[in-house]
Design an enzyme around this catalytic site. Structure first.
Site, PDB file in Angstrom:
ATOM      1  N   ASP A   9       0.878  -1.186   0.000  1.00 57.54           N
ATOM      2  CA  ASP A   9       0.000   0.000   0.000  1.00 57.54           C
ATOM      3  C   ASP A   9       0.913   1.233   0.000  1.00 57.54           C
ATOM      4  O   ASP A   9       1.033   1.936   0.980  1.00 57.54           O
ATOM      5  CB  ASP A   9      -0.959  -0.006   1.211  1.00 57.54           C
ATOM      6  CG  ASP A   9      -0.244   0.015   2.552  1.00 57.54           C
ATOM      7  OD1 ASP A   9       0.863  -0.557   2.665  1.00 57.54           O
ATOM      8  OD2 ASP A   9      -0.773   0.618   3.511  1.00 57.54           O
ATOM      9  N   HIS A 242       9.261  -0.851   9.081  1.00 60.87           N
ATOM     10  CA  HIS A 242       8.255  -1.921   9.085  1.00 60.87           C
ATOM     11  C   HIS A 242       8.338  -2.820   7.840  1.00 60.87           C
ATOM     12  O   HIS A 242       8.560  -4.029   7.931  1.00 60.87           O
ATOM     13  CB  HIS A 242       6.845  -1.329   9.144  1.00 60.87           C
ATOM     14  CG  HIS A 242       6.589  -0.392  10.273  1.00 60.87           C
ATOM     15  ND1 HIS A 242       6.565  -0.791  11.582  1.00 60.87           N
ATOM     16  CD2 HIS A 242       6.321   0.941  10.293  1.00 60.87           C
ATOM     17  CE1 HIS A 242       6.282   0.243  12.368  1.00 60.87           C
ATOM     18  NE2 HIS A 242       6.135   1.312  11.606  1.00 60.87           N
TER      19      HIS A 242
HETATM   20  C1  BDR Z   1       2.360  -0.535   8.628  1.00 64.88           C
HETATM   21  O1  BDR Z   1       1.279   0.374   8.366  1.00 64.88           O
HETATM   22  C2  BDR Z   1       1.592   1.208   7.285  1.00 64.88           C
HETATM   23  O2  BDR Z   1       1.390   2.518   7.644  1.00 64.88           O
HETATM   24  C3  BDR Z   1       3.045   1.012   6.991  1.00 64.88           C
HETATM   25  O3  BDR Z   1       3.307   1.136   5.605  1.00 64.88           O
HETATM   26  C4  BDR Z   1       3.327  -0.380   7.485  1.00 64.88           C
HETATM   27  O4  BDR Z   1       3.049  -1.321   6.498  1.00 64.88           O
HETATM   28  C5  BDR Z   1       2.940  -0.233   9.985  1.00 64.88           C
HETATM   29  O5  BDR Z   1       1.982  -0.423  10.978  1.00 64.88           O
HETATM   30 CA    CA Z   2       2.690  -0.656   4.227  1.00 65.69          CA
END
Ligand code: BDR
Ligand code: CA
Length: 313
Positions: A9, A242
């Protein structure tokens, strides 16, 4: 070399995972599916096309995935997502629009076809809402036995969530989808906040990228993300890694400590989106998820930096 599909995303840390996949010679990127979460699906797909064009990558097909959760007919982007990733998803950095188009095939059927073609050789790394994989499992249930591994960035086992005290962002977008993935019996790995919040990239790293145009753009994007971490996470001087960390699991599982647990997701009530051990259903045949609980963060950050530097020279 591992065959990988990224389900993103995009999103700044998704863009960081994309660069990592492109630069890493041990990853064969079969395609990218754009999904919703940080952005709407259409924007996510366009961001991937633009970034691939900027990195001069012509041979990675891009597909549009689902646009909202399994049990919803519309997705409303969270305000915090627009804030932390910028209105355009890439930190308000202007990236030239690509002439390339997304594929006509949809993302879910691309996932299913790839599972049929590559079976155990295929790893799917999902770093946005989990809807595409859950939909693929619904449409083609044999996928749970055939696919190599599904690595998700999402969830929080023993740490707080980042959207509510219970829930992490990718899981709360579609808790039912995440639940179906966890309980599917596929080889699932959860790279959640327990480990991603141990990995921090700083502006000392991004400054080193500023040697070509793509490096400048990436550094601008990630610096925006780093600045947002001060406001949103009280983290001064760095950002959590992340999504790139989830990708790193594919070739570097030795960096991770995992526990194998029957997992589920709370789909209703105040704790909606919580990823939790499925205590009431523990039998020998209950599907288990490999949940990451520790990581060699320094090794990962060093590897990330040296790998993406290959793009920025
Ligand atoms: C996840 O949520 C999204 O905002 C980031 O891209 C990551 O995949 C972190 O909680
Ligand atoms: Ca993400």
């Amino acid at each position: 070399m591992k065959k990988v599909i990224l389900d993103l995303d995009t999103g700044i840390d998704d863009a960081m995972a994309l660069a990592y996949a492109i630069a890493d010679e041990e990853v064969e990127l079969l395609g990218v599916v754009g999904t919703y979460g940080n952005v709407y699906t259409e924007q996510g797909v366009q961001n991937v096309l633009n970034i691939l064009n900027m990195l001069n990558v012509k041979n990675v097909p891009v597909y549009a995935g689902e646009e909202c959760a399994l049990d919803k007919d519309k997705f409303d982007r969270l305000e915090v997502s627009a804030k932390i990733h910028g209105e355009n998803g890439v930190g308000q950095v202007e990236i030239e629009k690509s002439d390339c188009q997304k594929q006509e095939q949809d993302g879910v059927s691309f996932i299913i076809d790839s599972v049929k073609k590559y079976g155990k050789d295929l790893t799917i790394v999902a770093t946005g809402a989990m809807t595409n994989i859950a939909k693929a499992l619904r449409d083609f249930p044999q996928m749970s036995e055939l696919v190599g591994e599904i690595v998700i960035m999402g969830g929080a086992l023993i740490v707080e969530g980042n959207v509510t005290p219970f829930a992490e962002a990718n899981i709360i977008q579609d808790p039912q989808a995440a639940k179906e993935i966890f309980e599917s019996g596929a080889n699932v790995v959860m790279v959640g906040l327990d480990v991603t919040k141990l990995t921090v990239l700083t502006k000392d790293h991004t400054n080193q990228w500023r040697v070509n145009k793509a490096g400048e753009k990436y550094a601008d994007m990630v610096d925006y993300y780093i600045d947002m971490h001060v406001e949103i996470d009280n983290l001064y001087g760095g950002c959590y890694m992340h999504d790139p960390l989830a990708l790193s699991y594919v070739n570097h599982r030795d960096w991770f400590k995992t526990i194998s647990l029957p997992m589920t997701v709370i789909t209703q009530g105040v704790a909606v989106g919580r990823t939790i051990g499925y205590n009431s259903h523990v039998t020998e045949s209950t599907p288990r998820v490999n949940v990451c609980i520790d990581v060699k963060a320094d090794e990962f950050i060093k590897h990330y930096q040296s790998t993406v530097m290959k793009l920025f020279k």
